[in-house]
Design a protein around this motif. Structure first.
Motif, PDB file in Angstrom:
ATOM      1  N   GLY A  18     -36.061 -46.491 -77.972  1.00 30.95           N
ATOM      2  CA  GLY A  18     -35.307 -47.561 -78.626  1.00 30.95           C
ATOM      3  C   GLY A  18     -33.975 -47.038 -79.102  1.00 30.95           C
ATOM      4  N   LYS A  24     -37.646 -44.253 -84.832  1.00 35.59           N
ATOM      5  CA  LYS A  24     -38.612 -43.494 -84.013  1.00 35.59           C
ATOM      6  C   LYS A  24     -39.175 -42.296 -84.782  1.00 35.59           C
ATOM      7  N   ILE A  54     -26.971 -31.582 -81.963  1.00 31.90           N
ATOM      8  CA  ILE A  54     -26.719 -32.504 -80.848  1.00 31.90           C
ATOM      9  C   ILE A  54     -25.206 -32.755 -80.734  1.00 31.90           C
ATOM     10  N   PHE A  58     -22.952 -32.048 -77.383  1.00 24.44           N
ATOM     11  CA  PHE A  58     -22.082 -33.045 -76.735  1.00 24.44           C
ATOM     12  C   PHE A  58     -20.651 -32.514 -76.654  1.00 24.44           C
ATOM     13  N   PHE A  66     -26.574 -32.406 -71.858  1.00 20.38           N
ATOM     14  CA  PHE A  66     -27.599 -32.839 -72.814  1.00 20.38           C
ATOM     15  C   PHE A  66     -28.670 -33.686 -72.107  1.00 20.38           C
ATOM     16  N   GLU A  70     -32.825 -33.127 -71.779  1.00 16.35           N
ATOM     17  CA  GLU A  70     -33.866 -34.105 -72.118  1.00 16.35           C
ATOM     18  C   GLU A  70     -34.893 -34.176 -70.985  1.00 16.35           C
ATOM     19  N   CYS A  86     -38.402 -39.957 -78.816  1.00 18.54           N
ATOM     20  CA  CYS A  86     -37.334 -39.726 -77.827  1.00 18.54           C
ATOM     21  C   CYS A  86     -35.964 -40.009 -78.435  1.00 18.54           C
ATOM     22  N   GLY A  87     -34.927 -39.348 -77.917  1.00 15.72           N
ATOM     23  CA  GLY A  87     -33.570 -39.757 -78.256  1.00 15.72           C
ATOM     24  C   GLY A  87     -33.326 -41.138 -77.654  1.00 15.72           C
ATOM     25  N   GLY A  88     -32.360 -41.859 -78.218  1.00 15.08           N
ATOM     26  CA  GLY A  88     -32.126 -43.243 -77.797  1.00 15.08           C
ATOM     27  C   GLY A  88     -31.737 -43.418 -76.340  1.00 15.08           C
ATOM     28  N   GLY A  89     -31.259 -42.333 -75.693  1.00 17.72           N
ATOM     29  CA  GLY A  89     -30.817 -42.472 -74.307  1.00 17.72           C
ATOM     30  C   GLY A  89     -31.880 -42.083 -73.280  1.00 17.72           C
ATOM     31  N   ARG A 126     -24.474 -38.775 -84.864  1.00 17.98           N
ATOM     32  CA  ARG A 126     -24.734 -39.330 -83.535  1.00 17.98           C
ATOM     33  C   ARG A 126     -23.423 -39.538 -82.781  1.00 17.98           C
ATOM     34  N   PRO A 127     -23.146 -38.649 -81.803  1.00 22.87           N
ATOM     35  CA  PRO A 127     -21.849 -38.700 -81.125  1.00 22.87           C
ATOM     36  C   PRO A 127     -21.537 -40.066 -80.511  1.00 22.87           C
ATOM     37  N   ARG A 145     -28.143 -51.382 -72.886  1.00 22.60           N
ATOM     38  CA  ARG A 145     -29.425 -50.659 -72.863  1.00 22.60           C
ATOM     39  C   ARG A 145     -30.666 -51.537 -72.949  1.00 22.60           C
TER      40      ARG A 145
HETATM   41  C1  S3P Z   1     -28.632 -40.791 -78.289  1.00 25.98           C
HETATM   42  C2  S3P Z   1     -29.471 -40.902 -79.381  1.00 25.98           C
HETATM   43  C3  S3P Z   1     -29.702 -39.802 -80.314  1.00 25.98           C
HETATM   44  C4  S3P Z   1     -29.453 -38.445 -79.635  1.00 25.98           C
HETATM   45  C5  S3P Z   1     -28.107 -38.424 -79.014  1.00 25.98           C
HETATM   46  C6  S3P Z   1     -27.924 -39.522 -77.950  1.00 25.98           C
HETATM   47  C7  S3P Z   1     -28.454 -41.966 -77.398  1.00 25.98           C
HETATM   48  O1  S3P Z   1     -31.054 -39.844 -80.791  1.00 25.98           O
HETATM   49  O2  S3P Z   1     -30.424 -38.176 -78.655  1.00 25.98           O
HETATM   50  O3  S3P Z   1     -27.160 -38.561 -80.040  1.00 25.98           O
HETATM   51  O4  S3P Z   1     -27.954 -41.795 -76.266  1.00 25.98           O
HETATM   52  O5  S3P Z   1     -28.819 -43.091 -77.812  1.00 25.98           O
HETATM   53  P1  S3P Z   1     -31.586 -40.968 -81.817  1.00 25.98           P
HETATM   54  O6  S3P Z   1     -31.913 -42.190 -81.022  1.00 25.98           O
HETATM   55  O7  S3P Z   1     -32.815 -40.346 -82.398  1.00 25.98           O
HETATM   56  O8  S3P Z   1     -30.537 -41.189 -82.816  1.00 25.98           O
END
Ligand code: S3P
Length: 181
Positions: A18, A24, A54, A58, A66, A70, A86-89, A126-127, A145
């Motif tokens: 998400g 999460k 993180i 980046f 990065f 993952e 999981c990270g958001g991506g 969060r970049p 997304r």
């Molecule tokens: C990202 C979400 C981050 C982290 C990175 C990229 C994304 O994690 O993996 O900054 O692409 O959405 P969180 O969802 O835990 O903030």
């Protein structure tokens, strides 16, 4: 009086996916604390492995590097029951989704751009949120997304205006219903 928590047994790994700020990590740690389920926080694992944050990964190595980390981390995941935060991506790459689905379930924590804005407005870690100063900026990124999150999810829980225990109770019910089928 506090309601007693009923027992819960996880049968497979579950991965929480998400958008940033959906909770999460908080959900994963609730399960760790109350049900003694092991948690893997992907971002923390990657930071530890690389010896930097993180943001610095980046900045110094770039986003594609990065994203590769993952995927490599997912390749090494155990098959025992555990929670992967999981990270958001992560869910945006089909290969990652397949790696998770080979072993377990994908749980999508869905939320509104307003909630993301409220939760992340003071956060600089969060970049991808740098320069995203308004709800509209966040909505725009989220819209790139949401389709994928919805498509890959085995279970969806909306988290807007809910507490962590409420979210976890709903999640447990949905996991148990899937396990019954
Ligand atoms: C990202 C979400 C981050 C982290 C990175 C990229 C994304 O994690 O993996 O900054 O692409 O959405 P969180 O969802 O835990 O903030």
């Amino acid at each position: 009086m506090q309601k007693s928590r009923r027992p819960f047994h996880l049968e497979t790994p579950i991965a929480l996916i998400g958008f940033m700020g959906c909770g999460k990590s908080s959900v994963a740690h609730y399960f760790e604390k109350h049900y003694k389920i092991q948690v893997i926080e992907m971002d923390r694992e990657i930071e530890e492995q690389e010896g930097k944050t993180i943001s610095d990964i980046f900045k110094e190595n770039g986003e594609p590097y990065f994203r590769q980390l993952e995927t490599e981390l997912l390749r090494c995941l155990p098959t025992k029951p555990l929670i992967i935060s999981c990270g958001g991506g992560v869910a945006m790459r089909d290969e990652n989704v397949e790696l998770i689905k080979e072993k377990g379930l994908l749980i999508y924590l869905e939320l509104s751009p307003e909630t993301v804005y409220y939760r992340t407005r003071k956060d600089n870690s969060r970049p991808l949120l740098h320069g995203k100063k308004t709800v509209e900026d966040i909505r725009e990124l989220m819209e790139t997304r949401i389709y994928q999150y919805e498509k890959v999810a085995d279970i969806t829980v909306n988290v807007d205006k809910k507490t962590i225990p409420q979210i976890c109770r709903e999640l447990i019910e949905k996991i148990e219903n899937i396990n019954k089928k």
